[in-house]
Design a protein around this motif. Sequence first.
Motif, mmCIF file in Angstrom:
data_model
loop_
_atom_site.group_PDB
_atom_site.id
_atom_site.type_symbol
_atom_site.label_atom_id
_atom_site.label_comp_id
_atom_site.label_asym_id
_atom_site.label_seq_id
_atom_site.Cartn_x
_atom_site.Cartn_y
_atom_site.Cartn_z
ATOM 1 N N LEU A 39 0.827 -1.203 0.000
ATOM 2 C CA LEU A 39 0.000 0.000 0.000
ATOM 3 C C LEU A 39 0.867 1.260 0.000
ATOM 4 C CD1 LEU A 39 -2.685 1.534 0.250
ATOM 5 C CD2 LEU A 39 -2.501 1.220 2.739
ATOM 6 N N VAL A 40 1.860 1.289 0.864
ATOM 7 C CA VAL A 40 2.730 2.466 0.959
ATOM 8 C C VAL A 40 3.479 2.693 -0.346
ATOM 9 C CG1 VAL A 40 4.782 3.407 2.096
ATOM 10 C CG2 VAL A 40 2.941 2.418 3.471
ATOM 11 N N VAL A 41 4.034 1.644 -0.911
ATOM 12 C CA VAL A 41 4.784 1.794 -2.170
ATOM 13 C C VAL A 41 3.855 2.265 -3.289
ATOM 14 C CG1 VAL A 41 6.106 0.565 -3.945
ATOM 15 C CG2 VAL A 41 6.577 0.158 -1.521
ATOM 16 N N SER A 42 2.654 1.713 -3.364
ATOM 17 C CA SER A 42 1.725 2.142 -4.417
ATOM 18 C C SER A 42 1.360 3.613 -4.233
ATOM 19 C CB SER A 42 0.472 1.271 -4.455
ATOM 20 O OG SER A 42 -0.343 1.477 -3.327
ATOM 21 N N LEU A 43 1.134 4.034 -3.000
ATOM 22 C CA LEU A 43 0.800 5.440 -2.758
ATOM 23 C C LEU A 43 1.976 6.361 -3.067
ATOM 24 C CD1 LEU A 43 -1.439 5.210 0.420
ATOM 25 C CD2 LEU A 43 -2.148 5.590 -1.954
ATOM 26 N N VAL A 44 3.193 5.905 -2.812
ATOM 27 C CA VAL A 44 4.374 6.706 -3.153
ATOM 28 C C VAL A 44 4.480 6.870 -4.664
ATOM 29 C CG1 VAL A 44 6.911 6.697 -3.175
ATOM 30 C CG2 VAL A 44 5.670 6.229 -1.048
ATOM 31 N N VAL A 45 4.241 5.813 -5.410
ATOM 32 C CA VAL A 45 4.302 5.898 -6.879
ATOM 33 C C VAL A 45 3.210 6.828 -7.396
ATOM 34 C CG1 VAL A 45 4.050 4.586 -9.027
ATOM 35 C CG2 VAL A 45 5.421 3.663 -7.157
ATOM 36 N N PHE A 46 1.991 6.677 -6.872
ATOM 37 C CA PHE A 46 0.907 7.559 -7.286
ATOM 38 C C PHE A 46 1.205 9.011 -6.906
ATOM 39 C CE2 PHE A 46 -2.085 3.743 -7.147
ATOM 40 C CZ PHE A 46 -2.202 3.671 -8.523
ATOM 41 N N ALA A 47 1.764 9.221 -5.719
ATOM 42 C CA ALA A 47 2.109 10.577 -5.278
ATOM 43 C C ALA A 47 3.196 11.182 -6.166
ATOM 44 C CB ALA A 47 2.565 10.565 -3.822
ATOM 45 N N ALA A 48 4.131 10.356 -6.609
ATOM 46 C CA ALA A 48 5.174 10.845 -7.521
ATOM 47 C C ALA A 48 4.547 11.335 -8.817
ATOM 48 C CB ALA A 48 6.193 9.749 -7.796
ATOM 49 N N ALA A 49 3.552 10.625 -9.310
ATOM 50 C CA ALA A 49 2.880 11.041 -10.540
ATOM 51 C C ALA A 49 2.114 12.340 -10.321
ATOM 52 C CB ALA A 49 1.942 9.948 -11.029
ATOM 53 N N ALA A 50 1.410 12.451 -9.200
ATOM 54 C CA ALA A 50 0.689 13.690 -8.902
ATOM 55 C C ALA A 50 1.673 14.846 -8.745
ATOM 56 C CB ALA A 50 -0.152 13.523 -7.643
ATOM 57 N N GLY A 51 2.771 14.592 -8.069
ATOM 58 C CA GLY A 51 3.798 15.617 -7.913
ATOM 59 C C GLY A 51 4.407 16.021 -9.239
ATOM 60 N N ALA A 52 4.588 15.054 -10.124
ATOM 61 C CA ALA A 52 5.128 15.350 -11.452
ATOM 62 C C ALA A 52 4.174 16.254 -12.225
ATOM 63 C CB ALA A 52 5.384 14.054 -12.214
ATOM 64 N N LEU A 53 2.887 15.971 -12.139
ATOM 65 C CA LEU A 53 1.911 16.822 -12.820
ATOM 66 C C LEU A 53 1.920 18.236 -12.240
ATOM 67 C CD1 LEU A 53 -1.033 14.292 -13.152
ATOM 68 C CD2 LEU A 53 0.327 15.253 -15.021
ATOM 69 N N TYR A 54 2.020 18.322 -10.944
ATOM 70 C CA TYR A 54 2.073 19.633 -10.294
ATOM 71 C C TYR A 54 3.338 20.392 -10.715
ATOM 72 C CZ TYR A 54 1.602 23.212 -6.727
ATOM 73 O OH TYR A 54 1.476 24.408 -6.091
ATOM 74 N N ALA A 55 4.437 19.666 -10.811
ATOM 75 C CA ALA A 55 5.721 20.285 -11.163
ATOM 76 C C ALA A 55 5.745 20.853 -12.578
ATOM 77 C CB ALA A 55 6.860 19.277 -10.988
ATOM 78 N N VAL A 56 4.935 20.300 -13.458
ATOM 79 C CA VAL A 56 4.884 20.811 -14.836
ATOM 80 C C VAL A 56 3.675 21.724 -15.033
ATOM 81 C CG1 VAL A 56 6.268 18.994 -15.886
ATOM 82 C CG2 VAL A 56 3.796 18.692 -15.703
ATOM 83 N N ASP A 57 3.261 22.345 -13.934
ATOM 84 C CA ASP A 57 2.213 23.362 -13.954
ATOM 85 C C ASP A 57 0.852 22.824 -14.382
ATOM 86 O OD1 ASP A 57 1.446 25.952 -13.338
ATOM 87 O OD2 ASP A 57 1.710 26.656 -15.398
ATOM 88 N N ARG A 58 0.505 21.658 -13.856
ATOM 89 C CA ARG A 58 -0.818 21.072 -14.070
ATOM 90 C C ARG A 58 -1.450 20.768 -12.704
ATOM 91 N NH1 ARG A 58 -0.545 22.923 -18.625
ATOM 92 N NH2 ARG A 58 0.060 21.732 -20.429
ATOM 93 N N PRO A 59 -1.626 21.799 -11.849
ATOM 94 C CA PRO A 59 -2.094 21.556 -10.483
ATOM 95 C C PRO A 59 -3.505 20.982 -10.397
ATOM 96 C CG PRO A 59 -2.072 23.908 -10.937
ATOM 97 C CD PRO A 59 -1.395 23.222 -12.099
ATOM 98 N N VAL A 60 -4.398 21.419 -11.270
ATOM 99 C CA VAL A 60 -5.765 20.893 -11.222
ATOM 100 C C VAL A 60 -5.763 19.407 -11.582
ATOM 101 C CG1 VAL A 60 -8.069 21.058 -12.235
ATOM 102 C CG2 VAL A 60 -6.789 23.146 -11.699
ATOM 103 N N LEU A 61 -5.022 19.059 -12.592
ATOM 104 C CA LEU A 61 -4.914 17.658 -12.993
ATOM 105 C C LEU A 61 -4.257 16.832 -11.890
ATOM 106 C CD1 LEU A 61 -5.510 15.704 -15.275
ATOM 107 C CD2 LEU A 61 -3.321 16.311 -16.297
ATOM 108 N N ALA A 62 -3.254 17.401 -11.232
ATOM 109 C CA ALA A 62 -2.572 16.699 -10.140
ATOM 110 C C ALA A 62 -3.529 16.415 -8.990
ATOM 111 C CB ALA A 62 -1.389 17.525 -9.639
ATOM 112 N N VAL A 63 -4.324 17.395 -8.619
ATOM 113 C CA VAL A 63 -5.277 17.216 -7.511
ATOM 114 C C VAL A 63 -6.379 16.241 -7.910
ATOM 115 C CG1 VAL A 63 -7.018 18.399 -6.104
ATOM 116 C CG2 VAL A 63 -4.767 19.441 -6.448
ATOM 117 N N ALA A 64 -6.885 16.349 -9.120
ATOM 118 C CA ALA A 64 -7.925 15.424 -9.584
ATOM 119 C C ALA A 64 -7.391 13.992 -9.611
ATOM 120 C CB ALA A 64 -8.416 15.833 -10.972
#
Length: 116
Positions: A73-98
């Motif tokens: 569970l923790v590893v899967s959430l870390v991978v998903f969080a990395a993807a959300a963080g990546a979206l946020y980092a490339v200026d896609r905050p709404v997509l990252a939060v969704a």
Amino acid sequence: MSTASTPLGWVVVGVRFLLEMCVLLALGYWGYETGTGGLRYVLAVAAPLAAAVVWGAVVAPKAAFSVPPAVRLVVSLVVFAAAAGALYAVDRPVLAVAFAAVVVVDTALVYVLGLD
């Protein structure tokens, strides 16, 4: 009848698969947008590849390593969080939060329905 064979089970598992594919796309997009020159292509391939290797080693149903469910569970959430963080980092905050919101709901359903 097991939960996995119900329509809700199929939807939850299907959404989970789509989220996993979105991880690869988000990390590849991040790599391409973040890198410059030839490095952008390296990052666009290496970032999703690294996530896929980690996922396959620990989280996937036929993972290379057998770990306790809490670790999975923790590893899967870390991978998903990395993807959300990546979206946020490339200026896609709404997509990252969704994306993060769908991950939280789907992950909760996976565990509540016993689909892990």
